[in-house]
Design an enzyme around this catalytic site. Structure first.
Site, PDB file in Angstrom:
ATOM      1  N   HIS A 189       8.629  -5.890  -8.200  1.00 19.29           N
ATOM      2  CA  HIS A 189       8.286  -7.168  -7.706  1.00 19.29           C
ATOM      3  C   HIS A 189       9.175  -8.464  -8.164  1.00 19.29           C
ATOM      4  CE1 HIS A 189       4.295  -4.829  -8.260  1.00 19.29           C
ATOM      5  NE2 HIS A 189       4.497  -5.001  -7.054  1.00 19.29           N
ATOM      6  N   HIS A 231       5.687  -3.484   1.749  1.00 19.94           N
ATOM      7  CA  HIS A 231       6.038  -3.621   0.309  1.00 19.94           C
ATOM      8  C   HIS A 231       6.028  -2.265  -0.194  1.00 19.94           C
ATOM      9  CE1 HIS A 231       4.642  -5.685  -3.469  1.00 19.94           C
ATOM     10  NE2 HIS A 231       4.152  -4.595  -3.921  1.00 19.94           N
ATOM     11  N   GLU A 232       5.152  -1.275   0.193  1.00 18.06           N
ATOM     12  CA  GLU A 232       5.340   0.054  -0.765  1.00 18.06           C
ATOM     13  C   GLU A 232       6.845   0.698  -0.395  1.00 18.06           C
ATOM     14  OE1 GLU A 232       3.443   0.488  -2.856  1.00 18.06           O
ATOM     15  OE2 GLU A 232       1.725  -0.854  -2.528  1.00 18.06           O
ATOM     16  N   HIS A 268       9.398  -0.824  -2.489  1.00 15.54           N
ATOM     17  CA  HIS A 268       9.296  -0.194  -3.856  1.00 15.54           C
ATOM     18  C   HIS A 268      10.249   1.244  -3.690  1.00 15.54           C
ATOM     19  CE1 HIS A 268       6.812  -2.769  -6.338  1.00 15.54           C
ATOM     20  NE2 HIS A 268       5.806  -2.372  -5.646  1.00 15.54           N
TER      21      HIS A 268
HETATM   22 ZN   LIG Z   1       4.117  -3.535  -5.287  1.00 15.79          ZN
END
Ligand SMILES: [Zn+2]
Length: 260
Positions: A169, A159-160, A163
């Site tokens: 999100h 997830h990081e 980004h």
């Molecule tokens: Zn996040």
């Protein structure tokens, strides 16, 4: 008289017991340090950053995917280095995330150990800080912090990185209200901004429909004040907040952004 005194004492004792804070409910951790695999909230939702894990400032015209090419990594190549606090064991966990991107995108998104490149990610391992990343390539050094509880949750680790590759999100999409209902009364006071959405004049979802299964979607209890859901899906059968791996849609959006 004695009986009255005893019952007053017992009542006082009972109120003390009732008032004493119990141990934190493991399902609803308030900090990363309290996170366990049984938690209903994801590690990346527990930081003190914007939306939990995003370093400001935001790139302009950002919604789910950043449209401005300057925030993308040239040819999908990301250069990185580890700070000195990383053990070999922890480096292997991060490299497993890199391999996930490489294999799912057919070698289009790749990570390379830095040898003097100007733009790069430094992976840090600070357990006094949350999981966090910037959105997109910022120019020069930028960091992704992976405390232990983020290294131990593969989907949060991935997830990081997502980004840093240029995405927000999933529930920030302008069309999210057709898919989820935000339960504003259940959100911890002061955290309402974590549920912002971005206007449709900003960027598209790279041609993909809203994805409940995205690794970038908050969990149902993110930033809950009272243990009640903060996000309810319009589709009653949908589940949100998985942190296992990139969804098929996550991969397609990424490949579309990077012209794979
Ligand atoms: Zn996040």
């Amino acid at each position: 008289m004695k009986g009255v005194a005893i019952s007053v004492c017992l009542a006082a004792l009972a109120s003390l017991v009732l008032a004493a804070p119990g141990p934190p409910d493991p399902r609803f951790p308030k900090t990363g340090q309290e996170w366990t695999p049984e938690s209903l909230i994801n590690p990346d939702e527990l930081g003190d950053y914007f939306e939990g894990d995003i370093e400001l400032p935001l790139p302009p015209r950002a919604r789910n995917g950043v449209i401005d090419q300057r925030y993308r990594w040239t040819n999908g190549k990301v250069h990185y280095q580890f700070d000195s606090s990383f053990s070999e064991h922890n480096k292997d966990k991060v490299r497993a995330g890199m391999d996930h991107y490489k294999s799912l995108t057919g070698n289009c998104i790749t990570f390379h150990e830095r040898s003097g490149e100007y733009d790069y990610i430094e992976f840090t391992h600070d357990n006094n800080d949350g999981c966090h990343s910037s959105v997109g390539k910022r120019g020069g050094r930028q960091t992704i912090n992976y405390p232990t509880w983020c290294l131990d949750k593969f989907g949060s680790l991935v997830h990081e990185m997502y980004h840093a590759l240029g995405f927000h999100h999933e529930q920030s999409r302008s069309d999210r209200d057709s898919y989820v209902t935000i339960m504003w009364d259940n959100i911890e006071s002061g955290h309402e901004h974590n549920f912002n959405k971005y206007s449709s004049s900003e960027v598209s979802g790279f041609g993909e429909d809203y994805d409940y299964g995205s690794v970038m979607h908050y969990s149902a209890h993110a930033f809950s004040e009272n243990g009640q859901k903060t996000i309810v899906t319009v589709d009653p059968g949908a589940s949100i907040g998985q942190r296992v791996d990139l969804s098929h849609v996550d991969v397609r959006k990424l490949m579309s952004m990077y012209n794979c």
